[in-house]
Motif scaffolding. Sequence first.
Motif, PDB file in Angstrom:
ATOM      1  N   PHE A 141     -43.521  90.589  37.477  1.00 52.45           N
ATOM      2  CA  PHE A 141     -42.960  89.844  38.544  1.00 52.45           C
ATOM      3  C   PHE A 141     -43.950  89.526  39.678  1.00 52.45           C
ATOM      4  O   PHE A 141     -44.127  88.544  40.066  1.00 52.45           O
ATOM      5  CB  PHE A 141     -41.875  90.511  39.153  1.00 52.45           C
ATOM      6  N   SER A 196     -46.918  87.081  39.040  1.00 51.28           N
ATOM      7  CA  SER A 196     -46.233  85.876  38.708  1.00 51.28           C
ATOM      8  C   SER A 196     -46.081  85.201  40.263  1.00 51.28           C
ATOM      9  O   SER A 196     -46.277  83.981  40.474  1.00 51.28           O
ATOM     10  CB  SER A 196     -44.812  85.747  37.903  1.00 51.28           C
ATOM     11  N   GLU A 197     -45.515  85.983  41.328  1.00 51.45           N
ATOM     12  CA  GLU A 197     -45.461  85.540  42.613  1.00 51.45           C
ATOM     13  C   GLU A 197     -46.577  84.903  43.096  1.00 51.45           C
ATOM     14  O   GLU A 197     -46.624  83.995  43.675  1.00 51.45           O
ATOM     15  CB  GLU A 197     -44.805  86.737  43.286  1.00 51.45           C
ATOM     16  N   ILE A 224     -38.767  86.666  35.664  1.00 56.66           N
ATOM     17  CA  ILE A 224     -39.441  85.566  36.242  1.00 56.66           C
ATOM     18  C   ILE A 224     -38.908  84.309  36.343  1.00 56.66           C
ATOM     19  O   ILE A 224     -38.630  83.481  37.040  1.00 56.66           O
ATOM     20  CB  ILE A 224     -40.852  85.456  35.593  1.00 56.66           C
ATOM     21  N   ARG A 270     -36.147  84.171  38.752  1.00 59.03           N
ATOM     22  CA  ARG A 270     -36.537  84.075  40.079  1.00 59.03           C
ATOM     23  C   ARG A 270     -36.966  82.511  40.370  1.00 59.03           C
ATOM     24  O   ARG A 270     -36.611  82.149  41.401  1.00 59.03           O
ATOM     25  CB  ARG A 270     -37.659  84.833  40.002  1.00 59.03           C
ATOM     26  N   ASN A 271     -37.636  81.948  39.340  1.00 55.79           N
ATOM     27  CA  ASN A 271     -37.957  80.608  39.508  1.00 55.79           C
ATOM     28  C   ASN A 271     -36.891  79.410  39.027  1.00 55.79           C
ATOM     29  O   ASN A 271     -37.405  78.305  39.278  1.00 55.79           O
ATOM     30  CB  ASN A 271     -39.251  80.475  38.951  1.00 55.79           C
TER      31      ASN A 271
END
Length: 205
Positions: A60, A63-64, A121, A124-125
């Motif tokens: 995570f 990926s951020e 992920i 989140r996106n």
Amino acid sequence: MKYFIETYCYLRNGKIFCNGEELFASKSSDFLPFIKEAYYHFNTAYPRFFKMDSLSKLAFLSSELVLKDQKTKQIDLVFCNSAASLQIDRKHASTIEESNYEYANPSVFVYTLPNICLGEISIRNSFLTENAFFIQKAFDPSKIHPYTESLLSRAESDKVLCGWVEIDGDNYESLLYLVSKEGIILHTPNEIKQIYEHAARRTEV
């Protein structure tokens, strides 16, 4: 058609490098203090993070950093590692033993598949895209390279977030890179291997 590595990020031993530059170095190389410190350093502000297992936290946060400022939601995910979800699997087994085989802890059991980090992920996106998680003995970009490019050949895919996310105790490593139709670094197994080896050398203890 040629594809390119748009951006990449590498995490190991308390250090974070993105596109060849050191962005963060923790006082501790141990995973939990490092990942918590990095979370606050980058002003992540995502409370769900603290409920995740270690593999998901590593994927995570990586990926951020790679997906920062991305506007498209058509990003597929292709990850790999060698240990799968072994760390949380051990914890899952111990919770069952401690309860005399009566029940499994749901908050632990939910993470006993490595591809759950892809789900975190995606949540989140707000991604509703293709994803896959492969298991291999060691990071070999040639194994996921053809699949990545086959995804990009489809009209539905703008980019693919790829990489290696591995953790077992305080031994952890993540290399995530974003592949798209524009960039400077050509998307080839050799280029990816060079990025990986160079970053690994810079984070040796």
